[in-house]
Design a protein around this motif. Structure first.
Motif, PDB file in Angstrom:
ATOM      1  N   LEU A   3       0.832  -1.202   0.000  1.00 15.51           N
ATOM      2  CA  LEU A   3       0.000   0.000   0.000  1.00 15.51           C
ATOM      3  C   LEU A   3       0.868   1.254   0.000  1.00 15.51           C
ATOM      4  O   LEU A   3       0.577   2.225  -0.704  1.00 15.51           O
ATOM      5  N   ARG A   4       1.935   1.233   0.768  1.00 15.35           N
ATOM      6  CA  ARG A   4       2.850   2.378   0.791  1.00 15.35           C
ATOM      7  C   ARG A   4       3.412   2.633  -0.607  1.00 15.35           C
ATOM      8  O   ARG A   4       3.479   3.773  -1.071  1.00 15.35           O
ATOM      9  N   ALA A   5       3.814   1.558  -1.277  1.00 18.51           N
ATOM     10  CA  ALA A   5       4.351   1.691  -2.628  1.00 18.51           C
ATOM     11  C   ALA A   5       3.293   2.228  -3.584  1.00 18.51           C
ATOM     12  O   ALA A   5       3.596   3.037  -4.475  1.00 18.51           O
ATOM     13  N   SER A   6       2.045   1.806  -3.409  1.00 24.60           N
ATOM     14  CA  SER A   6       0.962   2.276  -4.269  1.00 24.60           C
ATOM     15  C   SER A   6       0.712   3.769  -4.073  1.00 24.60           C
ATOM     16  O   SER A   6       0.490   4.511  -5.039  1.00 24.60           O
ATOM     17  N   ILE A   7       0.782   4.223  -2.828  1.00 24.10           N
ATOM     18  CA  ILE A   7       0.605   5.655  -2.549  1.00 24.10           C
ATOM     19  C   ILE A   7       1.692   6.466  -3.238  1.00 24.10           C
ATOM     20  O   ILE A   7       1.423   7.493  -3.872  1.00 24.10           O
ATOM     21  N   SER A   8       2.930   6.004  -3.121  1.00 27.29           N
ATOM     22  CA  SER A   8       4.045   6.714  -3.760  1.00 27.29           C
ATOM     23  C   SER A   8       3.915   6.700  -5.274  1.00 27.29           C
ATOM     24  O   SER A   8       4.182   7.704  -5.945  1.00 27.29           O
ATOM     25  N   GLN A  11      -7.262  14.054  -3.481  1.00 24.56           N
ATOM     26  CA  GLN A  11      -7.283  13.475  -4.827  1.00 24.56           C
ATOM     27  C   GLN A  11      -6.391  12.236  -4.902  1.00 24.56           C
ATOM     28  O   GLN A  11      -6.737  11.239  -5.541  1.00 24.56           O
ATOM     29  N   LEU A  12      -5.240  12.311  -4.257  1.00 21.34           N
ATOM     30  CA  LEU A  12      -4.344  11.166  -4.215  1.00 21.34           C
ATOM     31  C   LEU A  12      -5.030   9.990  -3.523  1.00 21.34           C
ATOM     32  O   LEU A  12      -5.005   8.857  -4.024  1.00 21.34           O
ATOM     33  N   CYS A  13      -5.651  10.273  -2.380  1.00 23.43           N
ATOM     34  CA  CYS A  13      -6.331   9.209  -1.626  1.00 23.43           C
ATOM     35  C   CYS A  13      -7.446   8.581  -2.448  1.00 23.43           C
ATOM     36  O   CYS A  13      -7.648   7.348  -2.410  1.00 23.43           O
ATOM     37  N   ALA A  14      -8.174   9.405  -3.184  1.00 22.66           N
ATOM     38  CA  ALA A  14      -9.279   8.893  -3.991  1.00 22.66           C
ATOM     39  C   ALA A  14      -8.781   7.923  -5.045  1.00 22.66           C
ATOM     40  O   ALA A  14      -9.408   6.889  -5.312  1.00 22.66           O
ATOM     41  N   GLN A  15      -7.643   8.230  -5.657  1.00 20.66           N
ATOM     42  CA  GLN A  15      -7.091   7.339  -6.687  1.00 20.66           C
ATOM     43  C   GLN A  15      -6.572   6.037  -6.092  1.00 20.66           C
ATOM     44  O   GLN A  15      -6.697   4.979  -6.693  1.00 20.66           O
ATOM     45  N   VAL A  16      -5.979   6.129  -4.902  1.00 20.89           N
ATOM     46  CA  VAL A  16      -5.456   4.914  -4.261  1.00 20.89           C
ATOM     47  C   VAL A  16      -6.586   4.087  -3.659  1.00 20.89           C
ATOM     48  O   VAL A  16      -6.497   2.863  -3.573  1.00 20.89           O
ATOM     49  N   GLY A  17      -7.668   4.779  -3.248  1.00 22.45           N
ATOM     50  CA  GLY A  17      -8.787   4.094  -2.611  1.00 22.45           C
ATOM     51  C   GLY A  17      -8.626   3.984  -1.112  1.00 22.45           C
ATOM     52  O   GLY A  17      -8.994   2.971  -0.507  1.00 22.45           O
ATOM     53  N   ALA A  69       2.843   9.747 -10.240  1.00 21.48           N
ATOM     54  CA  ALA A  69       2.061   9.853 -11.477  1.00 21.48           C
ATOM     55  C   ALA A  69       1.297  11.168 -11.526  1.00 21.48           C
ATOM     56  O   ALA A  69       1.250  11.841 -12.573  1.00 21.48           O
ATOM     57  N   LEU A  70       0.703  11.577 -10.415  1.00 21.14           N
ATOM     58  CA  LEU A  70      -0.041  12.834 -10.378  1.00 21.14           C
ATOM     59  C   LEU A  70       0.894  14.029 -10.537  1.00 21.14           C
ATOM     60  O   LEU A  70       0.528  15.035 -11.164  1.00 21.14           O
ATOM     61  N   THR A  71       2.083  13.925  -9.996  1.00 18.40           N
ATOM     62  CA  THR A  71       3.062  15.002 -10.155  1.00 18.40           C
ATOM     63  C   THR A  71       3.448  15.167 -11.613  1.00 18.40           C
ATOM     64  O   THR A  71       3.523  16.286 -12.135  1.00 18.40           O
ATOM     65  N   LEU A  72       3.679  14.054 -12.290  1.00 18.37           N
ATOM     66  CA  LEU A  72       4.047  14.115 -13.709  1.00 18.37           C
ATOM     67  C   LEU A  72       2.892  14.639 -14.569  1.00 18.37           C
ATOM     68  O   LEU A  72       3.105  15.338 -15.558  1.00 18.37           O
ATOM     69  N   GLU A  73       1.669  14.291 -14.170  1.00 24.20           N
ATOM     70  CA  GLU A  73       0.509  14.685 -14.977  1.00 24.20           C
ATOM     71  C   GLU A  73       0.073  16.129 -14.724  1.00 24.20           C
ATOM     72  O   GLU A  73      -0.259  16.867 -15.664  1.00 24.20           O
ATOM     73  N   HIS A  74       0.083  16.536 -13.450  1.00 24.19           N
ATOM     74  CA  HIS A  74      -0.498  17.833 -13.106  1.00 24.19           C
ATOM     75  C   HIS A  74       0.497  18.831 -12.518  1.00 24.19           C
ATOM     76  O   HIS A  74       0.202  20.029 -12.493  1.00 24.19           O
ATOM     77  N   GLY A  75       1.651  18.346 -12.041  1.00 21.39           N
ATOM     78  CA  GLY A  75       2.534  19.199 -11.258  1.00 21.39           C
ATOM     79  C   GLY A  75       2.267  18.981  -9.783  1.00 21.39           C
ATOM     80  O   GLY A  75       1.108  18.753  -9.379  1.00 21.39           O
TER      81      GLY A  75
END
Length: 209
Positions: A21-26, A45-51, A31-37
């Motif tokens: 789970l830790r690896a999934s969060i990272s 938003q990060l939590c929503a994507q990880v679930g 990925a979000l940093t590369l996509e949005h900054g």
């Protein structure tokens, strides 16, 4: 199976799930940093994507920056630390055990081999830092914290002060070799294991001394 074996197996499963789970969060943070900054997405938003919930996020990382870096965040696993400390049991107080550097290299190898950071994640991390150079101090700070933990472990093992030149020199030498070994290991055309590269660098250092 004994009760103790059952407990150990359950504990190992929990730790693997926690690491995954830790690896999934990272992974999602990068990925979000590369996509949005980095500054253009929220922890929610990060939590929503990880679930996961926001509360769960903070059980794993103290900040969004820590989630993105996600390396050496738990320090040295206790069994590995205990094994390393045990290696200095026969040395006299104030004297450095002959196996210190070799045992330190082995410790670095063990920590690296249980790390979830693979080539894909490494490339994402480097790309995220290139996109957001302001995150570089976080990387450097994490490395400094890691080296301080290593120096303290050496000091405990060898009955030295953490700022003893021998503890500092041993930490600096192996950490520097480890950093170079990591760079080579994660290079696109490399096929050698981290252990093979680091032990090779260490053998070269020994030949120089």
């Amino acid at each position: 199976m004994t009760n103790s074996a059952t407990i150990d197996a359950a504990g190992g499963l929990r730790e693997r799930k926690r690491s995954a789970l830790r690896a999934s969060i990272s992974d999602v943070a990068r990925a979000l940093t590369l996509e949005h900054g980095f500054s253009h997405f929220t922890i929610e938003q990060l939590c929503a994507q990880v679930g996961i919930s926001r509360r769960t996020f903070f059980n794993y990382f103290p900040s969004k920056e820590d989630a993105l870096v996600g390396h050496h965040e738990d320090g040295i696993p206790e069994p590995m630390a205990e094994e390393f400390l045990h290696g200095g049991r026969d040395s006299s107080p104030g004297e450095v055990s002959p196996s210190l550097l070799g045992d330190l290299v082995e410790l670095f190898c063990q920590v690296a081999e249980q790390s979830p950071l693979d080539k894909t994640q490494y490339r994402k991390l480097i790309a995220a830092i290139e996109k957001e150079p302001s995150l570089l101090p976080k990387i450097i700070g994490g490395r400094d914290k890691w080296e301080a933990e290593i120096a303290a472990l050496i000091a405990e093992r060898e009955d030295l002060n953490p700022d003893d030149p021998r503890a500092v020199a041993a930490t600096t030498l192996v950490a520097s070799l480890s950093h170079k070994a990591g760079q080579k290991h994660f290079s696109p055309d490399n096929t050698d294991s981290y252990r093979t590269i680091l032990t090779g660098y260490f053998a070269a250092a020994q030949s120089l001394f």
